[in-house]
Design an enzyme around this catalytic site. Structure first.
Site, mmCIF file in Angstrom:
data_model
loop_
_atom_site.group_PDB
_atom_site.id
_atom_site.type_symbol
_atom_site.label_atom_id
_atom_site.label_comp_id
_atom_site.label_asym_id
_atom_site.label_seq_id
_atom_site.Cartn_x
_atom_site.Cartn_y
_atom_site.Cartn_z
ATOM 1 N N ARG A 186 0.842 -1.191 0.000
ATOM 2 C CA ARG A 186 0.000 0.000 0.000
ATOM 3 C C ARG A 186 0.881 1.246 0.000
ATOM 4 N NH1 ARG A 186 -1.845 2.774 4.959
ATOM 5 N NH2 ARG A 186 -3.469 4.298 4.439
ATOM 6 N N ARG A 242 -10.590 20.521 8.737
ATOM 7 C CA ARG A 242 -9.890 21.050 9.910
ATOM 8 C C ARG A 242 -10.458 22.406 10.299
ATOM 9 N NH1 ARG A 242 -5.326 17.943 10.540
ATOM 10 N NH2 ARG A 242 -4.590 16.819 8.704
ATOM 11 N N LYS A 285 -13.253 2.891 0.762
ATOM 12 C CA LYS A 285 -12.940 2.800 2.188
ATOM 13 C C LYS A 285 -14.174 3.228 2.992
ATOM 14 C CE LYS A 285 -8.917 4.265 3.601
ATOM 15 N NZ LYS A 285 -7.785 5.196 3.814
ATOM 16 N N THR A 341 -6.456 -1.208 9.993
ATOM 17 C CA THR A 341 -6.205 -0.246 11.077
ATOM 18 C C THR A 341 -5.958 -0.903 12.432
ATOM 19 O OG1 THR A 341 -7.792 1.230 9.962
ATOM 20 C CG2 THR A 341 -6.808 2.002 12.005
#
Length: 479
Positions: free
Chosen positions: A35, A76, A218, A276
Site C-alpha cells: 500500500r 480542519r 474505504k 487499522t
C-alpha cells in the site's frame, strides 16, 4: 513462491520500508500487496516507488499487487490566536463560523462553508480524533452555535469529524483527482478512495481511472452505512477502515459494523479488506498483545480477503516481524478445526448467472472429491473473483494472459495467479492447467484437479465450463 494461507496480507510502505531490500524481506515474510499512502507520497515520486515494487516480480517471479490509497478531504478548524489554542469547558457554548479572524475560547474559523451549510441542530461534532465533542444548538450558513459535551484543549488546524452530517461534496479533493490520475498512469493495481459517503463518490473515481486500475471504497464514515449495498455494488472491493470509523461512531459498534460490511461484501462477491491498528503495539514492540492476535484471527475467521498493516510496516521498529506474525496467525487460524465450519456458515447462495453456477459446482466437486486445486482460466479475473466468493477448500490457481489481472488478483482470497498465454483448445486447457498446478506446488502425480474456463477462449465473462482433469506423468515432466 506460494503462500500457505488463503487470506492475503497488505503492508503499507513508509520510512521503515522504503528500500528495495526491506520490501524484498517483507514480501518473503508474507506480503501480497503493498500500500502506498498518498497522504505521505508525492505524485512525482510515485513512479519510482512503483518501479521498485515491480522489480520484486522479477526477483521472485511472482505477481506483486500495489494499492494507492488516496488521502481524501481533510476537514480542519482554522487558526487560534495567542498560544495557538484554547481550552473548551464542558457545558459552555462554542461557535464555528465563517470569519477568518484568529480563534479564541469562544469561537474559531471553520474554512469549510459546505459544513456550515449542512449542519443541523442536534448534530454531533468530533474534534482532534475524538478528544473534544460538541453538539449543535443553532446552525446557519454563516455559523454554528454548539455546546461542549466533552471538554479539552483545541489547537489550530485540528481535524473535525461529522458523524451525523452528510456533506454535499465529493469525497475527492483536487489533490485526490491529481493523485488518482498519477497512480493510474504509474500502473498501480488498486486505488482506494477515502471517506466514501455515497456510490456517486466511486463513480467519480472510476471516471478518472477509466479502467486502468480497480476501485476500492474505504468505509470509514457512518453515512456510508446508509447506502452500503449501493457503494459495494459501485466498487471493485471494500476496505473496513476502522480508524476513522471508530472516531465517528461509538467504539462498541465497530466490531458489529465490521462483520456486517465483511459479510455483505462476501455475499456480493467483492473482496473485503480489514484495516487499522491490527498489530498496533508492534510499532514499538517485537510481539503483539493477545487482543491484537484475536483481532487478526477474527478477520480471518470472518473470511476477509485481506488484512492490512499500516504504521506497523510503514514506520514501526519491527516491520518484518509484524508481517511474519500476521502470516503465522493467518496460517494457524486456517488450520483450526473450527475454521471451515465458521467460513461455510457465512456462504451466500450464488446469483442466477452461469458464472456463479459454475463456481458453486466447482466448489462442491472439490469438496466431494477432496481435490487439491481449481485451475481457472481467466482474462479479466472475473472467473477467479466468482470462485473466491465461494471460499472453496482448494486453492484457485488463476491462469491469465494479462499481467495486470494477475497483479489485481493478489488481493483476492485463496487465489494464486500465474501469467501464461491463453489456452488454444480444450485439450491444451486441461493439460497446461495440470502442468501449472504441479509447477506451483498445488498438485502432484495421480491427483485430480478442477479446470474452469470459458469457451470460446479469451472471451471475458464467458465462464461456462467445468472439467475434472487427471495429473499424468507428462504434466509432471513438463512442469
Amino acid at each position: 513462491m506460494r503462500r500457505e494461507r488463503r487470506i492475503k496480507i497488505i503492508a503499507t510502505l513508509g520510512p521503515a520500508s522504503s528500500t528495495p531490500e526491506m520490501c524484498a524481506k517483507l514480501f518473503q515474510a508474507g506480503v501480497d500487496v503493498f500500500r502506498i499512502n498518498m497522504s505521505h507520497t508525492q505524485r512525482e515520486t510515485l513512479p519510482e516507488r512503483v518501479a521498485m515494487l515491480r522489480a520484486l516480480e522479477t526477483q521472485f517471479r511472482r505477481p506483486v499487487g500495489i494499492l494507492a490509497d488516496l488521502q481524501g478531504p481533510k476537514l480542519r478548524v482554522g487558526q487560534f490566536g495567542g498560544d495557538g489554542g484554547a481550552m473548551l469547558e464542558k457545558g459552555e457554548r462554542f461557535v464555528l463560523d465563517s470569519d477568518p479572524a484568529p480563534g479564541s475560547a469562544k469561537r474559531v474559523y471553520l474554512p469549510h462553508p459546505e459544513i456550515l451549510s449542512a449542519l443541523e441542530p442536534g448534530h454531533n461534532l468530533i474534534l482532534d480524533d475524538g478528544k473534544i465533542r460538541l453538539v449543535v444548538e443553532k446552525a446557519s450558513p454563516k455559523q454554528a452555535v454548539t455546546r461542549v459535551t466533552v471538554a479539552g484543549r483545541l489547537s489550530s488546524r485540528k481535524g473535525i469529524s461529522l458523524p451525523d452530517t452528510t456533506i454535499a461534496v465529493s469525497a475527492m479533493t483536487d489533490k485526490d483527482r491529481s493523485d488518482a490520475e498519477a497512480a493510474a498512469e504509474a500502473g498501480v493495481d488498486w486505488i482506494a478512495l477515502s471517506f466514501v459517503q455515497r456510490p456517486e463518490d466511486m463513480a467519480d473515481l472510476r471516471k478518472i481511472v477509466r479502467g486502468r486500475a480497480l476501485a476500492m471504497a474505504k468505509i470509514e464514515k457512518p453515512q456510508a452505512l446508509l447506502r452500503l449495498e449501493e457503494i459495494i455494488e459501485a466498487s471493485d472491493s471494500i476496505m473496513v477502515a476502522r480508524g476513522d470509523l471508530g472516531v465517528e461512531m461509538p467504539l462498541e459498534k465497530v466490531p458489529g459494523t465490521q462483520k456486517r460490511i465483511t459479510r455483505l461484501s462476501r455475499r456480493m462477491g467483492k473482496p473485503v479488506v480489514v484495516a487499522t491498528q491490527m498489530l498496533e503495539s508492534m510499532i514499538t514492540a517485537p510481539v503483539p498483545t493477545r487482543a491484537e492476535v484475536s483481532d487478526v484471527a477474527t478477520a480471518v475467521f470472518e473470511g476477509a480477503d485481506a488484512v492490512m498493516l499500516s504504521a506497523e510496516s510503514a514506520a514501526g521498529e519491527y516491520p518484518v516481524e509484524a508481517v511474519t506474525m500476521m502470516n503465522r496467525i493467518a496460517e494457524e487460524v486456517e488450520n483450526d478445526s473450527t475454521y471451515r465450519s465458521i467460513l461455510d456458515a457465512q456462504r451466500a447462495e450464488p446469483e442466477a448467472t452461469g458464472a456463479d453456477a459454475i463456481a458453486k459446482a466447482a466448489h462442491e466437486i472439490t469438496t466431494a472429491l477432496n481435490l487439491k486445486a481449481i485451475a481457472a482460466w481467466t482474462s479479466s479475473g472475473s472467473t477467479a473473483f466468482r470462485l473466491a466468493r465461494e471460499r472453496p477448500n482448494s486453492t484457485v490457481v488463476a491462469l491469465t494472459p494479462n499481467r495486470s489481472t494477475a497483479r489485481q488478483l493478489t488481493l483476492v482470497w485463496g487465489v494464486h495467479a500465474v501469467v501464461t498465454k491463453d489456452a488454444s483448445d480444450i485439450d491444451d486447457m486441461a493439460s497446461r492447467a495440470c502442468k501449472f498446478a504441479v509447477r506451483e506446488g498445488y498438485a502432484s502425480l495421480g491427483d485430480r484437479i478442477i479446470v474452469v474456463a470459458g469457451v470460446p477462449f479469451g472471451t471475458p465473462g464467458a465462464t461456462n465450463m467445468v472439467r475434472i482433469a487427471f495429473v499424468a506423468k507428462e504434466h509432471v515432466d513438463q512442469a
